[in-house]
Design an enzyme around this catalytic site. Structure first.
Site, PDB file in Angstrom:
ATOM      1  N   ARG B  13      14.679   9.351   0.117  1.00  0.00           N
ATOM      2  CA  ARG B  13      14.292   8.277   1.151  1.00  0.00           C
ATOM      3  C   ARG B  13      13.885   7.095   0.330  1.00  0.00           C
ATOM      4  O   ARG B  13      14.239   5.968   0.692  1.00  0.00           O
ATOM      5  CB  ARG B  13      13.253   8.834   2.134  1.00  0.00           C
ATOM      6  CG  ARG B  13      12.923   8.218   3.443  1.00  0.00           C
ATOM      7  CD  ARG B  13      11.942   7.029   3.109  1.00  0.00           C
ATOM      8  NE  ARG B  13      10.581   7.507   2.595  1.00  0.00           N
ATOM      9  CZ  ARG B  13       9.624   6.630   2.279  1.00  0.00           C
ATOM     10  NH1 ARG B  13      10.184   5.292   2.101  1.00  0.00           N
ATOM     11  NH2 ARG B  13       8.712   7.119   1.800  1.00  0.00           N
ATOM     12  N   ASP B  14      12.862   7.232  -0.260  1.00  0.00           N
ATOM     13  CA  ASP B  14      12.298   6.116  -1.129  1.00  0.00           C
ATOM     14  C   ASP B  14      13.147   5.806  -2.131  1.00  0.00           C
ATOM     15  O   ASP B  14      13.404   4.589  -2.385  1.00  0.00           O
ATOM     16  CB  ASP B  14      10.847   6.498  -1.730  1.00  0.00           C
ATOM     17  CG  ASP B  14       9.968   5.214  -1.870  1.00  0.00           C
ATOM     18  OD1 ASP B  14      10.553   4.019  -1.928  1.00  0.00           O
ATOM     19  OD2 ASP B  14       8.804   5.364  -1.615  1.00  0.00           O
ATOM     20  N   HIS B  17      15.670   2.984  -1.266  1.00  0.00           N
ATOM     21  CA  HIS B  17      15.385   1.508  -1.457  1.00  0.00           C
ATOM     22  C   HIS B  17      16.150   0.975  -2.700  1.00  0.00           C
ATOM     23  O   HIS B  17      16.522  -0.029  -2.915  1.00  0.00           O
ATOM     24  CB  HIS B  17      13.977   1.569  -1.728  1.00  0.00           C
ATOM     25  CG  HIS B  17      13.053   1.409  -0.415  1.00  0.00           C
ATOM     26  ND1 HIS B  17      13.508   0.293   0.479  1.00  0.00           N
ATOM     27  CD2 HIS B  17      12.041   2.064   0.120  1.00  0.00           C
ATOM     28  CE1 HIS B  17      12.672   0.524   1.491  1.00  0.00           C
ATOM     29  NE2 HIS B  17      11.659   1.668   1.359  1.00  0.00           N
ATOM     30  N   SER B 168       1.743   1.022  -1.349  1.00  0.00           N
ATOM     31  CA  SER B 168       3.236   0.590  -1.157  1.00  0.00           C
ATOM     32  C   SER B 168       3.592  -0.570  -2.453  1.00  0.00           C
ATOM     33  O   SER B 168       4.714  -0.684  -2.590  1.00  0.00           O
ATOM     34  CB  SER B 168       3.415   0.079   0.258  1.00  0.00           C
ATOM     35  OG  SER B 168       3.045   0.868   0.930  1.00  0.00           O
ATOM     36  N   HIS B 195       0.500   8.431  -2.101  1.00  0.00           N
ATOM     37  CA  HIS B 195       1.913   8.146  -2.535  1.00  0.00           C
ATOM     38  C   HIS B 195       1.668   6.981  -3.322  1.00  0.00           C
ATOM     39  O   HIS B 195       1.447   5.953  -3.016  1.00  0.00           O
ATOM     40  CB  HIS B 195       2.796   7.742  -1.179  1.00  0.00           C
ATOM     41  CG  HIS B 195       4.031   7.160  -1.152  1.00  0.00           C
ATOM     42  ND1 HIS B 195       5.039   7.982  -1.145  1.00  0.00           N
ATOM     43  CD2 HIS B 195       4.238   5.958  -1.653  1.00  0.00           C
ATOM     44  CE1 HIS B 195       6.037   7.175  -1.393  1.00  0.00           C
ATOM     45  NE2 HIS B 195       5.586   6.165  -1.537  1.00  0.00           N
ATOM     46  N   HIS B 197       2.855   4.024  -6.551  1.00  0.00           N
ATOM     47  CA  HIS B 197       4.201   3.292  -6.959  1.00  0.00           C
ATOM     48  C   HIS B 197       3.648   2.925  -8.353  1.00  0.00           C
ATOM     49  O   HIS B 197       2.631   2.646  -8.533  1.00  0.00           O
ATOM     50  CB  HIS B 197       4.721   2.123  -6.011  1.00  0.00           C
ATOM     51  CG  HIS B 197       5.459   2.525  -5.202  1.00  0.00           C
ATOM     52  ND1 HIS B 197       6.971   2.796  -5.268  1.00  0.00           N
ATOM     53  CD2 HIS B 197       5.402   2.903  -3.986  1.00  0.00           C
ATOM     54  CE1 HIS B 197       7.518   3.075  -4.151  1.00  0.00           C
ATOM     55  NE2 HIS B 197       6.541   3.174  -3.276  1.00  0.00           N
TER      56      HIS B 197
END
Lengths: 336, 336
Positions: B13-14, B17, B168, B195, B197
């Protein structure tokens, strides 16, 4: 509280490991110019294993030491020129005198973490010649904090103006760094430094932990260019240090430019964390073993992850690559 | 002390991107099979922006939601199938009912960190249907801890069985994570998740800090495959968690295999931290802006780093990409 951090950048030395020591004089000129422009305090240059190390055994460098150092010297004005020196590879007479004559400013004399004794003459010589001398303890995860302090104190006695511990295998978590740096800071009069590898994704975090534990010197390379999973990514480190209120004297935008240039001009690939890097980091095995482990494991059809684990159990260090075949044979016998 | 950590894996899913939402059904089948084999608890699948998001505006996915979810469902036996749902993109009638009919097990309903209100109906509907429902607060660096707690409490009230905050923009340092996760753990009855990054090289370290601050759920992806500088590298995270004595139920060697497969079969390039990722992380700008920023900055010959800084000052969020041109024009005027 002193918030100034001294940065040493071994992109052109540890990065040489990533290209089997094939950096060209032109590449050295290009990156040295960019790092100098960014205000990087120390630019370290040479064969991956340092001065005098180019050989069949650990890898022949494309350029000889004189060419690499003269090229860097010509392109550094503000930045100091540094070298990594392992006695055994580098002799005083053959290598060190010549390097100092070319104009090296900073000499880091390195040994395995329990063998500081071998650095005495080299450290003494550099100090006599009036150049900056640091002591480096490699594979520092293999010794407890108390031993590192003893070894570092020897180097201090020999004249080292700072002691850097290397996480050569990328084996540390922040709690390990905190314990060891704190012990060293408490046990030494000279500043303490930390050199990370990113096998467990912790290079930046471990470097920050080192600073929070009292270290004053950090190593980092453009895009993390270096052995195995790479080093601390310098331009990321600068960003994080600045945000935390530390000062390095490096211009952040120009450091981004330098890392863009390094990516484009000197790096065939940017280091990433592959599966074998994680396993070797967990096992505490120096990344110099990796290409041999991969080749021999494939040849005898054993799982290279098991090879790393067993090598870790046997506490191997650089130079003991012969043990790989022994470990592989044991695994082959067990499989049968 | 409970040492079990629930891992959710948004590689499919990510990671979408990172390939402009062009993951194929075959790639989904291959990675889902490997992750299932490794015992990954939740495999999240879909367009990068989640269910129903495929569009001209945010990017057309190669495969439609039904194909992606049916494919994943067919290849998951032990692992639960998860989806990311942003109300506004995904409607209950058109998208959510169908997804649950296909056999989705876990629904994460997400909003901007200050807009939990929009998740009420979706969360309620998922709970009514007897499926697992989590609340997700995106761009969580933009709100202070007290606001995150209030928003999370709303989601808890709506039926969320856990709250995940997303970094994010990759803007957090460990001290930020500690502050926010601690506040959420203290303010909620349900488990808290994180979550990450990797824009500032801190994805693994921040995830560990989240756990040490009381979080029980972590997201990670194979090789960090995901938007911008990528996510927490899952196979590294598993190694570090295991070494610290935490338990995920994932087989480490099989997770290494799954990440090798992901690298080979689904990733054109492994995420690395480029200069623009560092700048956007520092500025707190969502990585979805990056391709537009690069293009428009180049067109008008302004420094994209200045564009990110100004976008950060203006606190832009996804959907406000039009502001980029405004910022660039201001910079052009200043240059003159």
């Amino acid at each position: 509280m002193i918030k100034h951090i001294l940065i040493s950048d071994p992109t052109l030395r540890d990065g040489n490991h990533a290209v089997a020591h094939q950096l060209t004089a032109n590449q050295i000129a290009i990156y040295a110019t960019a790092a100098d422009e960014a205000g990087v305090p120390i630019v370290e240059v040479g064969h991956g294993n340092g001065l005098g190390a180019s050989s069949m055994q650990v890898g022949l460098a494309l350029e000889d030491d004189v060419t690499m150092l003269e090229t860097a010297r010509k392109h550094l004005s503000k930045s100091k020129l540094g070298i990594h020196v392992i006695p055994g590879f580098a002799t005083i007479k053959r290598d060190l005198i010549r390097a100092l004559d070319i104009g090296v400013d900073v000499v880091r004399v390195a040994s395995h973490c329990t063998e500081a004794d071998i650095t005495q003459r080299h450290l003494g010589f550099v100090r006599e010649r009036g150049k900056e001398a640091y002591g480096v303890l490699m594979m520092s995860h293999m010794a407890p904090a108390s031993v590192l302090v003893e070894e570092a104190q020897k180097m201090e006695l020999y004249g080292a103006e700072g002691i850097i511990i290397m996480d050569s295998a990328g084996a540390y978590l922040p709690s390990d760094v905190e314990e060891k740096i704190t012990a060293l800071v408490n046990g030494l009069k000279v500043p303490v430094g930390f050199h990370a590898h990113n096998n467990l994704g912790m290079a930046v975090a471990n470097s920050i932990t080192a600073i929070q534990s009292g270290a004053k010197i950090l190593d980092g390379t453009a895009r993390g260019f270096g052995a195995g999973a790479g080093n601390t990514q310098l331009e990321v480190l600068i960003a994080v240090l600045e945000r935390m209120g530390y000062f390095t004297g490096i211009d952040f935008y120009k450091m981004l430019d330098a890392s863009d240039i390094a990516e484009r001009e000197i790096m065939p690939v940017i280091p990433v964390i592959k599966s074998e890097s994680i396993v070797s980091g967990l096992a505490g095995v120096f990344s110099g073993f990796s290409k041999h482990v991969t080749r021999i494991s494939k040849e005898y059809q054993v799982d290279q992850r098991d090879v790393y684990r067993e090598l870790g159990n046997r506490k191997v260090v650089g130079g003991q690559e012969d043990i790989i075949i022994e470990v592989v044979m044991d695994l082959v016998r067990k499989k049968k």
